[in-house]
Design a protein around this motif. Structure first.
Motif, PDB file in Angstrom:
ATOM      1  N   TRP A 135       0.827  -1.162  -0.057  1.00  0.00           N
ATOM      2  CA  TRP A 135      -0.072  -0.107   0.028  1.00  0.00           C
ATOM      3  C   TRP A 135       0.851   1.257   0.022  1.00  0.00           C
ATOM      4  CZ3 TRP A 135      -4.509   0.188  -2.076  1.00  0.00           C
ATOM      5  CH2 TRP A 135      -5.399  -0.790  -1.949  1.00  0.00           C
ATOM      6  N   SER A 136       2.044   0.975   0.616  1.00  0.00           N
ATOM      7  CA  SER A 136       2.933   2.290   0.290  1.00  0.00           C
ATOM      8  C   SER A 136       3.280   2.912  -1.087  1.00  0.00           C
ATOM      9  CB  SER A 136       4.358   1.880   0.916  1.00  0.00           C
ATOM     10  OG  SER A 136       4.875   0.927   0.249  1.00  0.00           O
ATOM     11  N   LYS A 137       2.718   2.184  -1.935  1.00  0.00           N
ATOM     12  CA  LYS A 137       2.802   2.493  -3.426  1.00  0.00           C
ATOM     13  C   LYS A 137       1.980   3.936  -3.459  1.00  0.00           C
ATOM     14  CE  LYS A 137       3.782   1.115  -7.839  1.00  0.00           C
ATOM     15  NZ  LYS A 137       3.997  -0.044  -8.916  1.00  0.00           N
ATOM     16  N   TYR A 138       0.682   3.867  -2.981  1.00  0.00           N
ATOM     17  CA  TYR A 138      -0.145   5.170  -3.141  1.00  0.00           C
ATOM     18  C   TYR A 138      -0.603   5.755  -1.912  1.00  0.00           C
ATOM     19  CZ  TYR A 138      -0.667   2.780  -7.465  1.00  0.00           C
ATOM     20  OH  TYR A 138      -0.392   2.251  -8.878  1.00  0.00           O
ATOM     21  N   ALA A 139      -0.215   5.137  -0.600  1.00  0.00           N
ATOM     22  CA  ALA A 139      -0.824   5.904   0.515  1.00  0.00           C
ATOM     23  C   ALA A 139       0.401   6.363   1.408  1.00  0.00           C
ATOM     24  CB  ALA A 139      -1.616   4.605   1.151  1.00  0.00           C
ATOM     25  N   HIS A 140      -0.144   7.213   2.311  1.00  0.00           N
ATOM     26  CA  HIS A 140       1.091   7.588   3.349  1.00  0.00           C
ATOM     27  C   HIS A 140       0.984   7.032   4.546  1.00  0.00           C
ATOM     28  CE1 HIS A 140       0.340  11.326   0.560  1.00  0.00           C
ATOM     29  NE2 HIS A 140       1.692  11.265   0.477  1.00  0.00           N
ATOM     30  N   ALA A 141      -0.388   6.632   4.669  1.00  0.00           N
ATOM     31  CA  ALA A 141      -0.365   5.672   6.052  1.00  0.00           C
ATOM     32  C   ALA A 141      -1.504   4.597   5.747  1.00  0.00           C
ATOM     33  CB  ALA A 141      -0.938   6.628   6.999  1.00  0.00           C
ATOM     34  N   GLY A 142      -1.566   3.777   6.494  1.00  0.00           N
ATOM     35  CA  GLY A 142      -2.604   2.548   6.413  1.00  0.00           C
ATOM     36  C   GLY A 142      -3.064   2.149   7.511  1.00  0.00           C
ATOM     37  N   CYS A 143      -4.441   1.514   7.460  1.00  0.00           N
ATOM     38  CA  CYS A 143      -5.286   1.128   8.680  1.00  0.00           C
ATOM     39  C   CYS A 143      -5.156  -0.536   8.194  1.00  0.00           C
ATOM     40  CB  CYS A 143      -6.329   1.685   8.776  1.00  0.00           C
ATOM     41  SG  CYS A 143      -6.353   3.410   9.226  1.00  0.00           S
ATOM     42  N   HIS A 144      -4.285  -1.279   8.860  1.00  0.00           N
ATOM     43  CA  HIS A 144      -4.267  -2.638   8.262  1.00  0.00           C
ATOM     44  C   HIS A 144      -3.976  -3.799   9.528  1.00  0.00           C
ATOM     45  CE1 HIS A 144      -3.803  -1.290   4.255  1.00  0.00           C
ATOM     46  NE2 HIS A 144      -3.064  -0.408   4.740  1.00  0.00           N
ATOM     47  N   MET A 145      -4.036  -4.924   9.266  1.00  0.00           N
ATOM     48  CA  MET A 145      -3.794  -5.886  10.108  1.00  0.00           C
ATOM     49  C   MET A 145      -2.302  -6.089  10.370  1.00  0.00           C
ATOM     50  SD  MET A 145      -6.743  -7.218  11.196  1.00  0.00           S
ATOM     51  CE  MET A 145      -6.369  -8.933  11.960  1.00  0.00           C
ATOM     52  N   THR A 146      -1.844  -6.411  11.576  1.00  0.00           N
ATOM     53  CA  THR A 146      -0.383  -6.491  11.734  1.00  0.00           C
ATOM     54  C   THR A 146      -0.466  -8.191  12.187  1.00  0.00           C
ATOM     55  OG1 THR A 146      -0.564  -5.971  13.928  1.00  0.00           O
ATOM     56  CG2 THR A 146       0.030  -4.303  12.353  1.00  0.00           C
ATOM     57  N   GLY A 147      -1.408  -8.708  12.436  1.00  0.00           N
ATOM     58  CA  GLY A 147      -1.396 -10.324  12.795  1.00  0.00           C
ATOM     59  C   GLY A 147      -2.210 -11.014  11.922  1.00  0.00           C
ATOM     60  N   PHE A 148      -2.618 -12.276  12.491  1.00  0.00           N
ATOM     61  CA  PHE A 148      -3.461 -13.245  11.744  1.00  0.00           C
ATOM     62  C   PHE A 148      -4.897 -13.239  11.979  1.00  0.00           C
ATOM     63  CE2 PHE A 148       0.796 -15.191  11.080  1.00  0.00           C
ATOM     64  CZ  PHE A 148       0.661 -15.699   9.685  1.00  0.00           C
ATOM     65  N   GLY A 149      -5.363 -12.403  13.142  1.00  0.00           N
ATOM     66  CA  GLY A 149      -6.844 -12.191  13.386  1.00  0.00           C
ATOM     67  C   GLY A 149      -7.105 -12.943  14.674  1.00  0.00           C
ATOM     68  N   HIS A 150      -8.339 -13.464  14.569  1.00  0.00           N
ATOM     69  CA  HIS A 150      -8.999 -13.947  16.063  1.00  0.00           C
ATOM     70  C   HIS A 150     -10.209 -14.810  15.778  1.00  0.00           C
ATOM     71  CE1 HIS A 150      -8.545 -13.769  20.644  1.00  0.00           C
ATOM     72  NE2 HIS A 150      -9.944 -14.053  20.340  1.00  0.00           N
ATOM     73  N   SER A 151     -10.857 -15.544  16.523  1.00  0.00           N
ATOM     74  CA  SER A 151     -11.901 -15.986  16.321  1.00  0.00           C
ATOM     75  C   SER A 151     -12.951 -15.320  17.174  1.00  0.00           C
ATOM     76  CB  SER A 151     -11.841 -17.718  17.177  1.00  0.00           C
ATOM     77  OG  SER A 151     -13.121 -18.063  17.115  1.00  0.00           O
ATOM     78  N   ALA A 152     -14.162 -14.740  16.550  1.00  0.00           N
ATOM     79  CA  ALA A 152     -14.878 -13.896  17.118  1.00  0.00           C
ATOM     80  C   ALA A 152     -15.785 -13.878  16.123  1.00  0.00           C
ATOM     81  CB  ALA A 152     -14.473 -12.828  17.891  1.00  0.00           C
ATOM     82  N   PRO A 153     -17.274 -13.233  16.354  1.00  0.00           N
ATOM     83  CA  PRO A 153     -18.083 -12.587  15.414  1.00  0.00           C
ATOM     84  C   PRO A 153     -17.534 -11.518  14.698  1.00  0.00           C
ATOM     85  CG  PRO A 153     -19.339 -12.959  17.383  1.00  0.00           C
ATOM     86  CD  PRO A 153     -17.858 -13.140  17.701  1.00  0.00           C
ATOM     87  N   TYR A 154     -17.769 -11.121  13.354  1.00  0.00           N
ATOM     88  CA  TYR A 154     -17.021 -10.423  12.788  1.00  0.00           C
ATOM     89  C   TYR A 154     -17.261  -8.883  13.315  1.00  0.00           C
ATOM     90  CZ  TYR A 154     -21.307  -8.889  10.160  1.00  0.00           C
ATOM     91  OH  TYR A 154     -22.522  -8.265   9.812  1.00  0.00           O
ATOM     92  N   ALA A 155     -18.430  -8.478  13.759  1.00  0.00           N
ATOM     93  CA  ALA A 155     -18.525  -7.119  14.089  1.00  0.00           C
ATOM     94  C   ALA A 155     -17.972  -6.972  15.195  1.00  0.00           C
ATOM     95  CB  ALA A 155     -19.978  -7.116  14.442  1.00  0.00           C
ATOM     96  N   VAL A 156     -17.486  -8.018  16.153  1.00  0.00           N
ATOM     97  CA  VAL A 156     -16.736  -7.647  17.014  1.00  0.00           C
ATOM     98  C   VAL A 156     -15.177  -7.719  16.682  1.00  0.00           C
ATOM     99  CG1 VAL A 156     -15.605  -8.934  19.198  1.00  0.00           C
ATOM    100  CG2 VAL A 156     -18.151  -9.312  18.860  1.00  0.00           C
ATOM    101  N   LEU A 157     -14.760  -8.227  15.789  1.00  0.00           N
ATOM    102  CA  LEU A 157     -13.525  -8.276  15.175  1.00  0.00           C
ATOM    103  C   LEU A 157     -13.113  -6.811  14.689  1.00  0.00           C
ATOM    104  CD1 LEU A 157     -13.150 -11.599  13.786  1.00  0.00           C
ATOM    105  CD2 LEU A 157     -12.103 -11.180  15.935  1.00  0.00           C
ATOM    106  N   PHE A 158     -14.185  -6.377  13.916  1.00  0.00           N
ATOM    107  CA  PHE A 158     -13.667  -5.252  13.172  1.00  0.00           C
ATOM    108  C   PHE A 158     -13.555  -4.061  14.032  1.00  0.00           C
ATOM    109  CE2 PHE A 158     -15.254  -7.193   9.169  1.00  0.00           C
ATOM    110  CZ  PHE A 158     -14.267  -6.998   8.444  1.00  0.00           C
ATOM    111  N   GLU A 159     -14.229  -4.064  15.298  1.00  0.00           N
ATOM    112  CA  GLU A 159     -14.107  -3.089  16.114  1.00  0.00           C
ATOM    113  C   GLU A 159     -12.814  -3.547  16.985  1.00  0.00           C
ATOM    114  OE1 GLU A 159     -15.805  -0.342  16.990  1.00  0.00           O
ATOM    115  OE2 GLU A 159     -16.969  -0.681  15.522  1.00  0.00           O
ATOM    116  N   HIS A 160     -12.667  -4.457  17.464  1.00  0.00           N
ATOM    117  CA  HIS A 160     -11.483  -4.988  17.974  1.00  0.00           C
ATOM    118  C   HIS A 160     -10.193  -4.319  17.323  1.00  0.00           C
ATOM    119  CE1 HIS A 160      -8.622  -6.890  20.796  1.00  0.00           C
ATOM    120  NE2 HIS A 160      -8.027  -7.397  19.694  1.00  0.00           N
TER     121      HIS A 160
END
Lengths: 728, 728
Positions: free
Chosen positions: B657-682
């Motif tokens: 993403w550095s090709k187009y963006a100055h910053a990014g909101c991304h994952m740094t790890g593999f995720g977690h087991s929980a309902p999707y709405a909880v995960l997106f908030e977390h």
């Protein structure tokens, strides 16, 4: 349902029970057995229904199988899930984790309280009852759920047991003698990785491995015969396995226990137990795909409970007698471990040297002094050497003398340089090729299972075994899913991936990775290391050997590269460093390169300096993501992209390089079949061409006062070699 | 060596020869047969020796097998390698390509001159005798060499033949009735993908498929029994194959031809022919791994020639009688095609409708008007829908009515929405589940083979078949090597990959891809498309359906997403476009997002505008690499990163993403087991959190005059969500 009381008599009559501590002195009543199995079924139905999601079918269909395992057949101590001589249980069909969670609870793993299990599919982040079993939690050996992986993991655990036993057991001292139980559905048996692993286990005659097939004849899309009609039992026989069959595995606990007893007694081959079950038994849609991955619905849950003699209004009911039923297993496990501890104490005295090494390995330590055994830079060969050869030198200086390492190759032992003199192969002693104490594993041409097996080796007891595996770089792509699992579980391995980049040469584009390495750079918890020469190969080995948490792949060349003046094994640990040019003086142009192209970048830098007045720095970046984790200050001191023009040189696709570079010299296609020297010239990686391209690109960027640059900003990255014709 | 003359009598006595046009009226003399086989062996030795590289072992050991194929058994016309009813030959053991090249030359493929073959391993870029066979060149059906792929490719070709035959053949009009021959070594049989494909072929009873096993008992690292001890014949029987065996496959041409004849006559199942051979026969190291992948050496080549009655001083010798020997096959092929053309002409008259469709498909055209069948935006459901569901709507509007599409799933037909009403399954008619005219393929839980089979479908005749396959996103990783081969060969497929990103939810990190999609972005010749809503799903289907050259994967959600005001199927074709905010006015902040997070980005943009005076633009980028290929001007007009602050939002790792963006909101790890709405908030992907993070980051970047930015440069990309705790 056959009464278990009758069964235990049948099975154990005439057998010296004292020899088998796992056979109960008195069997439970048939009523209790029934209650236990029905409790598990109702729990499964309730736990899926509460948040209307999860996999109830297998919990219900395989409740008797799980009961047999945790009540009679497995050796474990809930008070110490890490006891090293426990039996291992791997749930290859990871989506059935609820069954495992329920049994961990019932059998007395304190972490697995009923409250914890109720968090299955709950809208919280703090539960341990994840949608698939996760290695972090007690009683779970490995994270599973990507189908087929678990079978290979189990093979790894079985190899670990065999190897540890062959290395440390002595007459009357069976320090390691546990079994590995793997629970599989049809999915894992259909997957290629499962079949690779089964073939391996048969080849090695791993008779400590028992594969339990929950054969419910149903898959997500329908009955299994819409897609899978192998005669699985006949197939497994042809692959070197003992095969047992159980007809009514949803109900006939006696027959299951009998089969498990038989499996434990069989020798010479692993055992496959084909157990017919009815998925979601007792529910309205029993025996169909509808109960595989969806809650039953309130009404059906109530009906199931009524039919099983439970109150449909009560939820999560576990009678005390059910806990009592398993309490015997719990105390048996504690006693087993206690006896084992005594045995180990005696062993410590009788075989102090072996015991010390055993202890060291359980502590996760390598044999001391390994770093000093690596040849120093001044003694490295001066003539150009392929980095795969240099890696062989490092391997030979560390690996043969430490039993911690289990090395192996996917049939490319010699050309990946992972062999050594007098190595013993890990083989079935019957084969005549080696024995179980051997540490050179012939994985065969089965890369995916190789890596998943390594995950099993690594998970056996963290740090006790360091798996080292090898193949050509591109074939590691076959193992991508298993590599990802290593990183997710933080299970280390050291991967030797030779023949990287277009340097492969004549084998052509099928064998020339241009995008796969970028996946390894993007992957969290992973070391993708591409050393430039023999000195950086030493650095790469040090980095991989010191990182006890994360797996590593060393990306190595087929073709020779020179030993470079500026390389430094210690600096490799920072991910990137200055390998050519002044460290103090700000460069006009910074070239970043990796692996075999660092020497080309240095040649290019020299040409650029000669042809112009530019001060040119070359940065070697053997480990992109390690460099990412350095301080901002360090990163800026190495790559001053706010003042210097930065160009990346690497014969992979450019993806990712825009983070540090203003332009790049990369591949835009898949490569070509020709000798490597021809390819490097053709695709523009000759230093003369590189210097020309860079100079033409840089020139117009000189700012008006003539010594600074109008630096390209974000969004202006340029590919300098974008018109590579004749590639694929 | 059995005299072939005797053999042909044995085999064909009592058989009506007129029914089998491929049996020669008069067999060649035993001397000629011997000369032919020895010529191939000496050519193999010479061609590897010239540049001291290549694979001579199989050329020598399997010369008789190849002779049988090209002289007696295969139906082909060297004058027209594209004749659609030719037999297909797939060299799964691609490293043995020299054997194929020699036979293509001897049997009269004009492109394969002796001069061309001599370019094997030559230091040039213009040869066609590549290190592995490549699809671009006449007589090569697919690029092979990554082990196991070829078997699955061959299964795909066999399915294509069965399906085309079932769709178009009529009584007395066997328009399609050819065979598929696949040549394999042990490597392909050890690979998981090979085993998956074998299981599929057995399941479907593909009796037009013949798998020829060059069983030389040797692998690179030694004799095969060091790593592979399956009873392969018994295993294949258990997997639903006919099994034939030949004892002396290096010499006994008669027995080989007999087995091939038998295989052609067997019905109901595919046939596996286990042929024992001696690798590198006649050389000093015959029968050992040393002759697998290295030239023999001058002296040994000379010795081989002497022993075979050739002059050791002469190289590349082919006597005229050898060419003559194959000339009969050449004229036979020409006659075969001529007769077929006549048959087709009659068919055109008898069945004009079918003939027109057949012709349309051979021209690589889809049924006209498909684009208009897609529902327009105004008729799309207004309530939030998972993009997997929207994809199902598009699929149903195009796929059922066009026989060009062969759809299938790795056991997730329903939850990936690739099914339709009244679909017929591609099944063995004996099974009762469908027949060979069916276009819904039950691939089973075998993702790797699924994609490689699709490569076979696609390669059958370019454009005649468009394979559509589906699985959960993460399981496509199992097929990474086959996906890469699709891109390398430019063979299209349309992949439906549902359950992308952390939106998978409860299944947890094993099922949540965070890095794999980046591999697909980096891969050349590949469409990775992540649509934001139903309208973009239409755009993604249009893009995939219009691109006849490159494979595509549609990355779809499990969770519902709203239909967005600004989405536009036509703009999807540009890779990225403005989906929210003014197109004319320069934005202060530009948010780039993809897929299910575009709606979150729009929410974030609204919050940012409300909370500050910032003008915020949102760019939807469903196709990163398609956007890459747009003009500089277009790119700047969409993402003005030289004037606007740019932030990427995507729950994958930030790599790229550095090709187009100055910053990014991304994952740094593999995720977690929980309902999707909880995960997106977390993990910080709630719009409120995103707005806050972006605002805090942007604020200090306002320049002194208060309306421009001090824009971060290259090397200053920031991860705004880097402290995601509790993930893996």
């Amino acid at each position: 349902m056959s009464p278990i009381a009758t069964h235990t008599q049948d099975t154990h009559h005439g057998k010296d029970l004292s020899k088998d501590p796992h056979v109960p002195a008195k069997a439970s009543s048939p009523e209790t057995e029934k209650l236990v199995i029905n409790t598990i079924r109702c729990l499964g139905a309730d736990l899926c229904q509460q948040y209307k999601g999860g996999h109830p079918g297998t919990v219900m269909g395989a409740a008797a199988i799980a009961t047999a395992l945790w009540k009679y057949s497995m050796r474990y101590n809930p008070a110490n899930p890490e006891w090293v001589n426990r039996d291992r249980f791997v749930l290859s069909a990871g989506h059935a984790c609820l069954l495992q969670y329920i049994l961990l609870h019932l059998s007395g793993y304190s972490t697995w309280s009923l409250d914890q299990i109720k968090k299955y599919h709950a809208p919280t982040m703090d539960g341990i009852a994840a949608g698939h079993p996760e290695i972090e939690f007690p009683g779970v050996e490995l994270t599973t759920g990507l189908l087929g992986q678990g079978i290979a993991n189990a093979v790894g655990l079985a190899i670990a047991n065999k190897n540890m036993a062959a290395t440390y057991n002595k007459q009357d001292y069976p320090i390691i003698d546990n079994k590995v139980w793997c629970f599989t559905g049809d999915g894992c048996l259909q997957e290629g990785i499962g079949q690779e692993a089964i073939s391996m286990a048969g080849h090695w005659g791993l008779d400590n491995l028992i594969l339990v097939y929950d054969n419910n004849s149903v898959t997500v899309d329908g009955t299994i015969d819409i897609c899978f009609t192998d005669d699985t039992s006949a197939k497994l026989k042809a692959m070197g396995w003992h095969v047992l069959e159980v007809d009514d595995g949803s109900n006939d606990l006696a027959a299951i226990v009998q089969a498990f007893d038989k499996a434990k007694s069989l020798t010479g081959k692993p055992t496959f137990i084909n157990i017919k079950t009815v998925i979601g038994i007792g529910s309205a849609n029993q025996g169909s795909g509808k109960v595989h991955g969806a809650a039953l619905g309130e009404q059906d849950v109530a009906n199931v409970k009524t039919a099983l003699g439970f109150d449909p209004k009560e939820k999560f009911v576990v009678q005390q007698s059910v806990y009592d039923y398993f309490s015997e297993s719990k105390s048996r496990g504690a006693k087993d471990e206690e006896e084992w501890n005594k045995l180990l104490e005696k062993y410590n005295k009788a075989y102090p040297e072996q015991a010390a090494e055993f202890k060291r390995r359980l502590n996760g330590e390598l044999k001391e002094g390994w770093e000093n055994n690596l040849p120093p830079k001044e003694s490295l060969p001066k003539d150009p050497k392929a980095t795969r050869q240099s890696s062989g030198i490092m391997l030979k200086s560390v690996i043969p003398q430490d039993n911690s390492f289990l090395v192996g190759s996917a049939d490319l032992c010699e050309s990946t340089f992972v062999n050594w003199d007098d190595m013993v192969e890990f083989q079935n002693p019957e084969s005549g090729y080696g024995d179980y104490s051997g540490r050179q594993i012939r994985y065969g041409i089965r890369e995916h299972a190789m890596v998943a097996v390594a995950n099993g080796l690594s998970a056996w007891h963290k740090g006790a075994i360091v798996p080292v595996m090898s193949s050509y770089f591109i074939f590691w792509l076959y193992a991508a899913a298993a590599i990802r699992m290593s990183a997710l579980m933080k299970l280390r391995f050291i991967g030797i991936a030779t023949h990287d980049s277009i340097g492969v040469g004549e084998d052509g584009p099928t064998h020339q990775p241009v995008a796969f390495p970028l996946f390894l750079r993007a992957l969290p918890n992973f070391n993708y290391i591409r050393p430039a020469d023999a000195e950086e190969v030493a650095g790469a080995w040090i980095l991989a050997l010191k990182d006890t948490e994360n797996p590593s792949i060393l990306s190595l060349t087929r073709q020779p590269v020179p030993l470079l003046e500026g390389t430094d094994r210690n600096r490799v640990q920072f991910g990137a460093y200055i390998v050519h040019g002044s460290e103090q003086e700000l460069p006009d142009i910074t070239l970043i390169s990796t692996g075999s192209e660092v020497s080309r970048a240095i040649e290019t830098a020299k040409l650029l300096s000669e042809q112009s007045s530019y001060k040119v720095r070359v940065v070697s970046m053997p480990h992109y993501s390690r460099f990412e984790s350095q301080s901002k200050e360090y990163k800026k001191s190495i790559i001053p992209s706010n003042k210097s023009l930065v160009v990346a040189i690497e014969p992979y696709c450019s993806f990712g390089w825009s983070k540090y570079a203003h332009a790049g010299c990369h591949m835009t296609g898949f490569g070509h079949s020709a000798p490597y020297a021809v390819l490097f010239e053709h695709f523009g990686f000759g230093p003369k061409n590189l210097a020309e391209k860079i100079q033409n690109w840089a020139k117009p960027k000189r700012n008006s006062n003539g010594n600074g640059w109008d630096l390209p900003g974000v969004g202006e990255f340029e590919e300098l070699l974008s018109n590579q014709n004749q590639g694929h």
